[in-house]
Write an enzyme that holds these catalytic residues in place. Sequence first.
Site, PDB file in Angstrom:
ATOM      1  N   ASN A  63       0.838  -1.203   0.000  1.00 38.33           N
ATOM      2  CA  ASN A  63       0.000   0.000   0.000  1.00 38.33           C
ATOM      3  C   ASN A  63       0.872   1.251   0.000  1.00 38.33           C
ATOM      4  OD1 ASN A  63       0.626  -0.824   2.692  1.00 38.33           O
ATOM      5  ND2 ASN A  63      -1.010   0.440   3.534  1.00 38.33           N
ATOM      6  N   ASN A  66      -1.216   8.540   0.814  1.00 38.25           N
ATOM      7  CA  ASN A  66      -1.057   9.907   0.334  1.00 38.25           C
ATOM      8  C   ASN A  66      -1.699  10.859   1.337  1.00 38.25           C
ATOM      9  OD1 ASN A  66      -1.721  12.387  -1.396  1.00 38.25           O
ATOM     10  ND2 ASN A  66      -0.545  11.135  -2.795  1.00 38.25           N
ATOM     11  N   CYS A  74      -4.205   0.593  -2.225  1.00 38.42           N
ATOM     12  CA  CYS A  74      -4.026  -0.617  -1.426  1.00 38.42           C
ATOM     13  C   CYS A  74      -2.995  -1.541  -2.073  1.00 38.42           C
ATOM     14  CB  CYS A  74      -5.340  -1.379  -1.318  1.00 38.42           C
ATOM     15  SG  CYS A  74      -6.618  -0.558  -0.373  1.00 38.42           S
ATOM     16  N   GLU A  76      -3.245  -4.719  -2.765  1.00 40.48           N
ATOM     17  CA  GLU A  76      -3.786  -5.636  -3.774  1.00 40.48           C
ATOM     18  C   GLU A  76      -3.846  -4.965  -5.145  1.00 40.48           C
ATOM     19  OE1 GLU A  76      -4.962  -4.909  -0.816  1.00 40.48           O
ATOM     20  OE2 GLU A  76      -6.162  -6.514   0.064  1.00 40.48           O
ATOM     21  N   CYS A 116     -10.817  -3.202  -3.671  1.00 44.33           N
ATOM     22  CA  CYS A 116      -9.899  -4.262  -4.120  1.00 44.33           C
ATOM     23  C   CYS A 116     -10.667  -5.500  -4.544  1.00 44.33           C
ATOM     24  CB  CYS A 116      -8.889  -4.587  -3.027  1.00 44.33           C
ATOM     25  SG  CYS A 116      -7.670  -3.273  -2.816  1.00 44.33           S
TER      26      CYS A 116
HETATM   27  N1  THU Z   1      -5.155  -1.565   2.904  1.00 44.90           N
HETATM   28  C1  THU Z   1      -4.624  -2.382   1.948  1.00 44.90           C
HETATM   29  O1  THU Z   1      -3.594  -2.073   1.344  1.00 44.90           O
HETATM   30  N2  THU Z   1      -5.252  -3.535   1.681  1.00 44.90           N
HETATM   31  C2  THU Z   1      -6.320  -4.015   2.372  1.00 44.90           C
HETATM   32  O2  THU Z   1      -6.784  -5.110   2.088  1.00 44.90           O
HETATM   33  C3  THU Z   1      -6.901  -3.227   3.460  1.00 44.90           C
HETATM   34  C4  THU Z   1      -6.371  -1.855   3.611  1.00 44.90           C
HETATM   35  C5  THU Z   1      -4.436  -0.331   3.241  1.00 44.90           C
HETATM   36  C6  THU Z   1      -5.096   0.945   2.831  1.00 44.90           C
HETATM   37  C7  THU Z   1      -4.465   1.921   3.794  1.00 44.90           C
HETATM   38  O3  THU Z   1      -3.216   2.340   3.270  1.00 44.90           O
HETATM   39  C8  THU Z   1      -4.206   1.097   5.045  1.00 44.90           C
HETATM   40  O4  THU Z   1      -4.266  -0.257   4.633  1.00 44.90           O
HETATM   41  C9  THU Z   1      -5.209   1.339   6.152  1.00 44.90           C
HETATM   42  O5  THU Z   1      -6.491   1.209   5.704  1.00 44.90           O
END
Ligand code: THU
Length: 165
Positions: A63, A66, A74, A76, A116
Amino acid sequence: MIRTNNISFSYTEYGKDEDLAPGDLELVLAAREIALNAYAPYSNFRVGAAIRLKSGIIIKGANVENAAFPSGICAERSALSNSVSNHPDDIPVEIAVAAMTDEGITAGFVSPCGSCRQVIAEEETRIGKPIRILLSGRNNTIVLDSISSLLPLQFNKTQLKSNLP
Ligand code: THU
């Protein structure tokens, strides 16, 4: 006509890393490893995703947050953008997701957010095949056959044409 329908799905749960098949553990470890590269100064929640392509190549993403929060991406979607951009014909077979806080790898597994799920669903549509999903935490990992389980009754391209006679 009035009918009540039911949707259910099965998934396999593994209690410990040692219970996973070697290939699954490899993908989970790749997700944990790339989570370390996350740029997550706002949430301190580092997520990693590792996609195994049909050729065997593993594509990873983390992830990237910003200051304008919605502009963050995210893990994924970060990994999927990479695989579709760089390996459009080498289709994803499976994706593993793992996350960590300042205390280390999360105890429970992490579940993909709604956006995602929608993006992984689109990828299943693009390649015409299900993508195996591995969601991993320190105490357990669950494995699902397809994102459809996590996004039933999904919106996809077939509905764009559903008003045609
Ligand atoms: N996030 C992900 O990258 N993947 C997920 O499946 C859940 C949430 C990230 C988004 C954000 O940068 C941080 O986790 C907190 O929500």
